[in-house]
Scaffold this motif. Structure first.
Motif, PDB file in Angstrom:
ATOM      1  N   THR A   1       7.434   2.751  -8.292  1.00  0.00           N
ATOM      2  CA  THR A   1       7.198   4.099  -7.746  1.00  0.00           C
ATOM      3  C   THR A   1       8.110   4.374  -6.554  1.00  0.00           C
ATOM      4  OG1 THR A   1       4.890   4.079  -8.460  1.00  0.00           O
ATOM      5  CG2 THR A   1       5.472   5.628  -6.713  1.00  0.00           C
ATOM      6  N   ILE A   2       8.181   3.425  -5.624  1.00  0.00           N
ATOM      7  CA  ILE A   2       9.033   3.620  -4.438  1.00  0.00           C
ATOM      8  C   ILE A   2      10.498   3.730  -4.840  1.00  0.00           C
ATOM      9  CG2 ILE A   2       9.833   2.567  -2.282  1.00  0.00           C
ATOM     10  CD1 ILE A   2       7.058   1.255  -2.048  1.00  0.00           C
ATOM     11  N   GLY A   3      10.915   2.929  -5.788  1.00  0.00           N
ATOM     12  CA  GLY A   3      12.326   2.892  -6.173  1.00  0.00           C
ATOM     13  C   GLY A   3      12.785   4.037  -7.051  1.00  0.00           C
ATOM     14  N   ASN A   4      11.845   4.829  -7.578  1.00  0.00           N
ATOM     15  CA  ASN A   4      12.196   5.947  -8.463  1.00  0.00           C
ATOM     16  C   ASN A   4      11.959   7.270  -7.723  1.00  0.00           C
ATOM     17  OD1 ASN A   4      11.688   8.129 -10.483  1.00  0.00           O
ATOM     18  ND2 ASN A   4      12.152   6.468 -11.924  1.00  0.00           N
ATOM     19  N   LYS A   5      13.024   8.019  -7.485  1.00  0.00           N
ATOM     20  CA  LYS A   5      12.947   9.242  -6.674  1.00  0.00           C
ATOM     21  C   LYS A   5      11.963  10.256  -7.255  1.00  0.00           C
ATOM     22  CE  LYS A   5      15.989  12.641  -4.470  1.00  0.00           C
ATOM     23  NZ  LYS A   5      17.393  13.088  -4.340  1.00  0.00           N
ATOM     24  N   GLU A   6      11.986  10.431  -8.572  1.00  0.00           N
ATOM     25  CA  GLU A   6      11.110  11.423  -9.203  1.00  0.00           C
ATOM     26  C   GLU A   6       9.648  10.996  -9.111  1.00  0.00           C
ATOM     27  OE1 GLU A   6      12.127  14.369 -10.015  1.00  0.00           O
ATOM     28  OE2 GLU A   6      14.096  13.689  -9.350  1.00  0.00           O
ATOM     29  N   GLN A   7       9.374   9.723  -9.365  1.00  0.00           N
ATOM     30  CA  GLN A   7       8.000   9.224  -9.247  1.00  0.00           C
ATOM     31  C   GLN A   7       7.497   9.349  -7.809  1.00  0.00           C
ATOM     32  OE1 GLN A   7       6.900   5.455 -11.034  1.00  0.00           O
ATOM     33  NE2 GLN A   7       8.547   5.626 -12.550  1.00  0.00           N
ATOM     34  N   LEU A   8       8.367   9.027  -6.863  1.00  0.00           N
ATOM     35  CA  LEU A   8       8.002   9.103  -5.457  1.00  0.00           C
ATOM     36  C   LEU A   8       7.689  10.546  -5.050  1.00  0.00           C
ATOM     37  CD1 LEU A   8       7.658   7.348  -2.943  1.00  0.00           C
ATOM     38  CD2 LEU A   8      10.073   7.738  -2.416  1.00  0.00           C
ATOM     39  N   ARG A   9       8.520  11.484  -5.514  1.00  0.00           N
ATOM     40  CA  ARG A   9       8.278  12.902  -5.230  1.00  0.00           C
ATOM     41  C   ARG A   9       6.932  13.333  -5.805  1.00  0.00           C
ATOM     42  NH1 ARG A   9      12.340  14.968  -7.472  1.00  0.00           N
ATOM     43  NH2 ARG A   9      13.641  15.601  -5.719  1.00  0.00           N
ATOM     44  N   SER A  10       6.663  12.927  -7.040  1.00  0.00           N
ATOM     45  CA  SER A  10       5.426  13.313  -7.710  1.00  0.00           C
ATOM     46  C   SER A  10       4.202  12.816  -6.950  1.00  0.00           C
ATOM     47  CB  SER A  10       5.421  12.749  -9.140  1.00  0.00           C
ATOM     48  OG  SER A  10       4.207  13.016  -9.779  1.00  0.00           O
ATOM     49  N   VAL A  11       4.279  11.604  -6.429  1.00  0.00           N
ATOM     50  CA  VAL A  11       3.166  11.028  -5.672  1.00  0.00           C
ATOM     51  C   VAL A  11       2.952  11.795  -4.370  1.00  0.00           C
ATOM     52  CG1 VAL A  11       2.454   9.012  -4.326  1.00  0.00           C
ATOM     53  CG2 VAL A  11       3.307   8.716  -6.650  1.00  0.00           C
TER      54      VAL A  11
ATOM     55  N   TYR B   1      15.973  12.433   2.679  1.00  0.00           N
ATOM     56  CA  TYR B   1      15.041  11.425   3.181  1.00  0.00           C
ATOM     57  C   TYR B   1      14.292  10.760   2.027  1.00  0.00           C
ATOM     58  CZ  TYR B   1      12.251   9.008   6.597  1.00  0.00           C
ATOM     59  OH  TYR B   1      11.695   8.008   7.364  1.00  0.00           O
ATOM     60  N   LEU B   2      14.019  11.523   1.000  1.00  0.00           N
ATOM     61  CA  LEU B   2      13.376  10.966  -0.190  1.00  0.00           C
ATOM     62  C   LEU B   2      14.271   9.901  -0.807  1.00  0.00           C
ATOM     63  CD1 LEU B   2      10.715  11.515  -1.757  1.00  0.00           C
ATOM     64  CD2 LEU B   2      12.040  12.970  -3.288  1.00  0.00           C
ATOM     65  N   GLU B   3      15.566  10.182  -0.861  1.00  0.00           N
ATOM     66  CA  GLU B   3      16.537   9.212  -1.388  1.00  0.00           C
ATOM     67  C   GLU B   3      16.555   7.959  -0.520  1.00  0.00           C
ATOM     68  OE1 GLU B   3      19.056   7.790  -4.111  1.00  0.00           O
ATOM     69  OE2 GLU B   3      18.412   9.887  -4.214  1.00  0.00           O
ATOM     70  N   TYR B   4      16.482   8.176   0.780  1.00  0.00           N
ATOM     71  CA  TYR B   4      16.462   7.064   1.740  1.00  0.00           C
ATOM     72  C   TYR B   4      15.239   6.168   1.500  1.00  0.00           C
ATOM     73  CZ  TYR B   4      15.417   5.014   6.380  1.00  0.00           C
ATOM     74  OH  TYR B   4      15.084   4.175   7.420  1.00  0.00           O
ATOM     75  N   LEU B   5      14.087   6.768   1.220  1.00  0.00           N
ATOM     76  CA  LEU B   5      12.856   5.993   0.999  1.00  0.00           C
ATOM     77  C   LEU B   5      12.928   5.126  -0.255  1.00  0.00           C
ATOM     78  CD1 LEU B   5      10.028   8.551   1.916  1.00  0.00           C
ATOM     79  CD2 LEU B   5      10.816   6.603   3.260  1.00  0.00           C
ATOM     80  N   THR B   6      13.721   5.537  -1.244  1.00  0.00           N
ATOM     81  CA  THR B   6      13.811   4.748  -2.481  1.00  0.00           C
ATOM     82  C   THR B   6      14.456   3.385  -2.255  1.00  0.00           C
ATOM     83  OG1 THR B   6      15.940   5.725  -3.113  1.00  0.00           O
ATOM     84  CG2 THR B   6      13.956   6.839  -3.905  1.00  0.00           C
ATOM     85  N   THR B   7      15.083   3.200  -1.099  1.00  0.00           N
ATOM     86  CA  THR B   7      15.712   1.893  -0.793  1.00  0.00           C
ATOM     87  C   THR B   7      14.721   0.922  -0.161  1.00  0.00           C
ATOM     88  OG1 THR B   7      16.418   2.580   1.430  1.00  0.00           O
ATOM     89  CG2 THR B   7      17.909   3.077  -0.397  1.00  0.00           C
ATOM     90  N   HIS B   8      13.464   1.350   0.014  1.00  0.00           N
ATOM     91  CA  HIS B   8      12.498   0.547   0.761  1.00  0.00           C
ATOM     92  C   HIS B   8      11.681  -0.401  -0.109  1.00  0.00           C
ATOM     93  CE1 HIS B   8      12.411   2.929   4.763  1.00  0.00           C
ATOM     94  NE2 HIS B   8      13.586   3.075   4.170  1.00  0.00           N
ATOM     95  N   THR B   9      12.144  -0.678  -1.308  1.00  0.00           N
ATOM     96  CA  THR B   9      11.416  -1.612  -2.181  1.00  0.00           C
ATOM     97  C   THR B   9      11.442  -3.039  -1.651  1.00  0.00           C
ATOM     98  OG1 THR B   9      13.406  -1.880  -3.502  1.00  0.00           O
ATOM     99  CG2 THR B   9      11.817  -0.238  -4.259  1.00  0.00           C
ATOM    100  N   ASP B  10      12.411  -3.329  -0.775  1.00  0.00           N
ATOM    101  CA  ASP B  10      12.535  -4.708  -0.270  1.00  0.00           C
ATOM    102  C   ASP B  10      11.786  -4.919   1.040  1.00  0.00           C
ATOM    103  OD1 ASP B  10      14.147  -3.154   1.303  1.00  0.00           O
ATOM    104  OD2 ASP B  10      15.957  -4.382   1.094  1.00  0.00           O
ATOM    105  N   ARG B  11      10.800  -4.043   1.313  1.00  0.00           N
ATOM    106  CA  ARG B  11      10.005  -4.203   2.538  1.00  0.00           C
ATOM    107  C   ARG B  11       8.540  -4.487   2.233  1.00  0.00           C
ATOM    108  NH1 ARG B  11      12.006   0.074   7.087  1.00  0.00           N
ATOM    109  NH2 ARG B  11      14.175   0.357   6.465  1.00  0.00           N
ATOM    110  N   VAL B  12       8.214  -4.667   0.969  1.00  0.00           N
ATOM    111  CA  VAL B  12       6.808  -4.835   0.570  1.00  0.00           C
ATOM    112  C   VAL B  12       6.551  -6.283   0.138  1.00  0.00           C
ATOM    113  CG1 VAL B  12       4.956  -3.996  -0.922  1.00  0.00           C
ATOM    114  CG2 VAL B  12       6.815  -2.441  -0.250  1.00  0.00           C
ATOM    115  N   PRO B  13       5.731  -7.024   0.873  1.00  0.00           N
ATOM    116  CA  PRO B  13       5.392  -8.387   0.447  1.00  0.00           C
ATOM    117  C   PRO B  13       4.577  -8.353  -0.850  1.00  0.00           C
ATOM    118  CG  PRO B  13       4.809  -8.015   2.754  1.00  0.00           C
ATOM    119  CD  PRO B  13       5.112  -6.682   2.161  1.00  0.00           C
ATOM    120  N   LYS B  14       4.728  -9.392  -1.632  1.00  0.00           N
ATOM    121  CA  LYS B  14       3.987  -9.486  -2.899  1.00  0.00           C
ATOM    122  C   LYS B  14       2.781 -10.413  -2.719  1.00  0.00           C
ATOM    123  CE  LYS B  14       4.505 -11.253  -7.611  1.00  0.00           C
ATOM    124  NZ  LYS B  14       5.405 -11.972  -8.543  1.00  0.00           N
ATOM    125  N   LEU B  15       1.591  -9.917  -3.068  1.00  0.00           N
ATOM    126  CA  LEU B  15       0.395 -10.756  -3.012  1.00  0.00           C
ATOM    127  C   LEU B  15       0.337 -11.654  -4.234  1.00  0.00           C
ATOM    128  CD1 LEU B  15      -2.511  -8.525  -1.704  1.00  0.00           C
ATOM    129  CD2 LEU B  15      -1.524 -10.522  -0.621  1.00  0.00           C
TER     130      LEU B  15
END
Length: 818
Positions: A477-487, A502-516
């Motif tokens: 979701t974060i990495g896909n601009k259209e999905q992110l906009r929809s959310v 800024y929406l495009e900028y947010l799509t680069t933030h997939t590498d900031r989320v730790p995996k449980l």
């Protein structure tokens, strides 16, 4: 050796020291000409300041070595200055002195001769407006440097006046001219250009001239008025009063720790108490300042504690308040009362943070406050600018499962990341990412500390897969601009405002989320809290708070970091914060210059002791020393692999395939069971021992190519490997500021730089021979002293004559040698 030959050799190598009546080694001749030639070779590439500095350093060394006399020194200095500045007829110690004297030349011309600095300071201050920016800057810094620090109050509770404020007045006059001419009256910009904080310089104005009046005016510059010096300075981490009252309720320990043996029974005025409690008071708004301190005084006096007071000496109005009583009164006032701007949710969050790691979140709150203050000072404050502290699980959900997360690294210091507020606060919530975990945690909470059966093992595996699906969904979701906009459009706030860039900028933030993730125990083992963890493998290291994974990866709380590690964590966090905010502010349209000023302020304004650096004189933290040793081992091993792999390929290239391979397989004459190929294979294995496991697969490919005599392929693979290796693992990429340092692999030498090919010795040896008291001839008995030239604690070389004796070697044996 014959006695005659020995005497001849010793006369060549030694000389007599008549003061100690011993034989000592001859000093090497001073290399004046060669050093001067080297300096002239670099002249085209350096500034005039550096040219002057290098030449004066040469003259200082030559004079100290006895190579030149003081007269020769003065003559050469004048000649050097004429080389750098052909029209100049003076000799100067450094470039700033040259600039100052150049300005003083104007002063002499305009005001009639040199006087003591009191008069010259005033003359210099008046001349600032007539200079260029590069010449004015060192003059204003000189005026600032002449201000003597306040010596302290003579009596408790009584402000002591500073009787001589000439230096302050000189500085203010020069600073006013400097600010007006070069910075269009922008005091903050002028302060930054001088390398000083705005608050520090404003405080000089306030102490000298008094603070701004309610009408916005300030006392004019007069040289006969004495102004009391405020005893308690403004705290760097000051926050607005409503936030301080919030902390009275949520963090009372922050204030009780201020009540010490030294402060408990002291009396302070209301403004001093505001400073001690960390209440933010704007220096440029006296009306608002009065409102704040009057409200504070009201809160102190309204009970339930009766606070002891005293009159302020020499004043009809005003009181001094007993500090211990004051803190006690304020804490009781706000203990059970609702606080403005604080809802139930934020109060609950503060409780959770305190239970999780109180010192860490106290530190974070101070840090956030400093961010806000800096941005406001520069007129750049934006509500969503600072990145949030990203947790692997929202604190609210985490708090529901105390047994499950008790010993887990989830939400501990080693799993925190920088996350954009929109991602952290809205995207996680709108997608249901956080709530989805609840059912998984419920199932696992019931299994903690219970033996695993076949059925529960199956259930844990199922939860593991479901958590992985939840993680993959949020990343997609974060990495896909259209999905992110929809959310985001599910939230009304974003329906009229959704910036595409800024929406495009947010799509680069997939590498900031730790995996449980969950470790699945074997049947019969107990399922433990440690078995659920935040996997940081996919997180970009530059977004892990404070690079704690490199400082102390085992740390779970701030208290797990020792003093050196804590200092390093703080420095890293400031650097990361500045870089991330630079990126943000550039995205929202601020200029490069504005962003650079903000980043500089964020990194250095609140850094302990000024700018965070490791210039000579500063001990390198032990955690860094360990990292540097690893880096040195990696670089050393990489160098050996490179040489051996290239040697094999070079033989094939020079002599052809068949003959080259034969040479590589021919055993060494002095080592019959070893050849070039075996050496290369051994060096590759050694390299594997010092590199992280993720690189081992590539090294195995390199090793297989070598083993199969594909030496050209092996060389190509090495070059590719070298190119892709994380540069932070290599010693040659350590910043210059950490040098000189002891060689991490051989502490008998000193590394002068990351790429220096020639190391300096840490020790020297002084040999003397006993003389017969009658004949004055050598007895054949000697003493060799081991002297430490380099101090590893201060990271500086000791002056000649101040070397530290660390061992003695005589004909009877060694004593105390390290």
């Amino acid at each position: 050796m014959k006695v005659k030959d020995y005497d001849q050799m010793m006369s060549h190598l030694t000389e007599k020291d008549y003061q100690s009546n011993t034989i000592i080694p001859k000093k090497k001749p001073f290399q004046y000409k060669s050093r001067l030639e080297t300096i002239k070779e670099v002249d085209p590439f350096v500034s005039p300041q550096t040219k002057v500095f290098l030449r004066n350093q040469l003259l200082d060394d030559a004079l100290e070595a006895g190579y030149i006399t003081q007269e020769q020194y003065d003559s050469a200095a004048k000649k050097f200055m004429e080389e750098v500045y052909p029209t100049l007829e003076k000799t100067y110690e450094d470039y700033d002195q040259f600039i100052e004297d150049d300005a003083m030349g104007r002063v002499t011309k305009n005001y009639g001769g040199r006087v003591g600095f009191s008069g010259a300071g005033l003359a210099l201050a008046k001349e600032v407006g007539n200079l260029t920016l590069s010449k004015a800057r060192p003059i204003v810094k000189k005026l600032l440097g002449e201000i003597q620090p306040y010596g302290g109050a003579k009596n408790i509770g009584e402000a002591t006046v500073k009787t001589d404020r000439t230096a302050e007045l000189n500085f203010i006059e020069g600073m006013d001219a400097f600010t007006k001419k070069f910075f269009n009256d922008n005091f903050s910009a002028a302060s930054r250009y001088l390398g000083q904080s705005r608050e520090k310089l404003k405080a000089i104005y306030n102490r000298t001239l008094g603070e701004l009046k309610e009408n916005g005016e300030r006392a004019s510059i007069t040289r006969d008025k004495e102004v009391p010096v405020l005893k308690i300075p403004v705290r760097d981490d000051a926050i607005p009063y409503p936030e301080v009252t919030t902390k009275f309720k949520t963090n009372p320990g922050d204030f009780t720790e201020l009540v010490t043996k030294n402060t408990k029974n002291q009396y302070y005025n209301k403004k001093e108490i505001a400073n001690m409690l960390g209440i933010e008071i704007p220096a440029d708004n006296p009306k608002y300042t009065k409102q704040i301190v009057d409200r504070l005084a009201f809160d102190i006096e309204r009970g339930p504690v009766v606070v002891k007071t005293r009159p302020i000496p020499g004043q009809e109005k005003g009181k001094l308040y007993h500090f211990g009583d004051t803190v006690n009164s304020l804490l009781k006032n706000y203990k059970n009362k609702a606080i403005d701007g604080m809802n139930e949710a934020s109060a609950e969050r503060l409780k959770i943070e305190t239970s999780l790691d109180a010192p860490l979140y106290k530190y974070f709150n101070t840090f956030k406050s400093q961010n806000r203050t800096t941005a406001k000072d520069l007129g750049m404050f934006t509500k969503y600018a600072p990145d949030n502290i990203g947790h692997a699980v929202s604190l609210k959900e985490w708090n529901k499962f105390p047994k499950l997360f008790k010993n887990s690294n989830v939400n501990k210091i080693n799993s925190l990341t920088f996350q954009d507020p929109i991602i952290n606060q809205d995207v996680f919530k709108l997608t249901g990412y956080e709530k989805n975990y609840n059912k998984f945690f419920n199932e696992l909470e019931n299994l903690v500390n219970k033996p695993v059966t076949k059925e529960t093992q199956k259930k844990i595996l199922q939860v593991k897969n479901q958590m992985e699906d939840n993680y993959n969904n949020i990343i997609n979701t974060i990495g896909n601009k259209e999905q992110l906009r929809s959310v985001l459009l599910k939230d009304k706030r974003y329906q009229n405002f959704l910036d595409e860039d800024y929406l495009e900028y947010l799509t680069t933030h997939t590498d900031r989320v730790p995996k449980l993730d969950v470790r699945i125990p074997r049947i019969g083992e107990k399922f433990k809290s440690e078995d659920i963890f935040a996997d940081m493998t996919n997180v970009n290291p530059k977004y892990i708070l404070g690079y704690v994974d490199k400082i102390n990866p085992a740390a779970k709380k701030l208290s797990d970091l020792n003093m050196q590690e804590r200092a390093l964590y703080d420095a890293n966090l400031r650097m990361q914060n500045a870089e991330i905010l630079k990126e943000f502010y550039q995205k929202v349209g601020f200029t490069k210059e504005e962003v650079a000023e903000l980043a500089d302020d964020l990194m250095y304004r609140y850094a302990s002791g000024g700018r965070v650096g490791f210039a000579g004189g500063t001990i390198i933290p032990k955690a860094l020393q360990a990292m540097f040793k690893t880096a040195a081992s990696v670089s050393d091993a990489m160098r050996n692999v490179k040489n051996s792999v290239f040697d094999n390929w070079n033989n094939v290239r020079m002599f052809g395939e068949q003959e080259g391979i034969a040479k590589n397989l021919t055993n060494y004459t002095n080592i019959p069971n070893k050849n070039r190929k075996i050496s290369a294979l051994e060096e590759i294995e050694k390299l594997k021992t010092v590199l992280p496991e993720k690189y081992h697969k590539d090294l195995d490919i390199l090793k297989n190519a070598t083993d199969q005599n594909n030496f050209k392929t092996a060389w190509d693979k090495f070059e590719e490997f070298d190119k892709n290796l994380d540069p932070t693992l290599k010693f040659e990429n350590i910043p210059e500021e950490y040098f000189p340092m002891l060689d991490p692999l051989n502490e008998s030498f000193v590394k002068m730089g990351p790429r220096e090919s020639m190391d300096m010795p840490r020790y020297s040896f002084r040999t003397s021979m006993e003389l017969d008291p009658v004949t004055k001839k050598p007895t054949g008995k000697y003493t060799q002293e081991k002297l430490e030239l380099f101090d590893p604690e201060t990271r500086t070389f000791r002056k000649e004559g101040e070397e530290k004796l660390v061992g003695v070697d005589t004909d009877k044996g060694k004593e105390g040698l390290n």
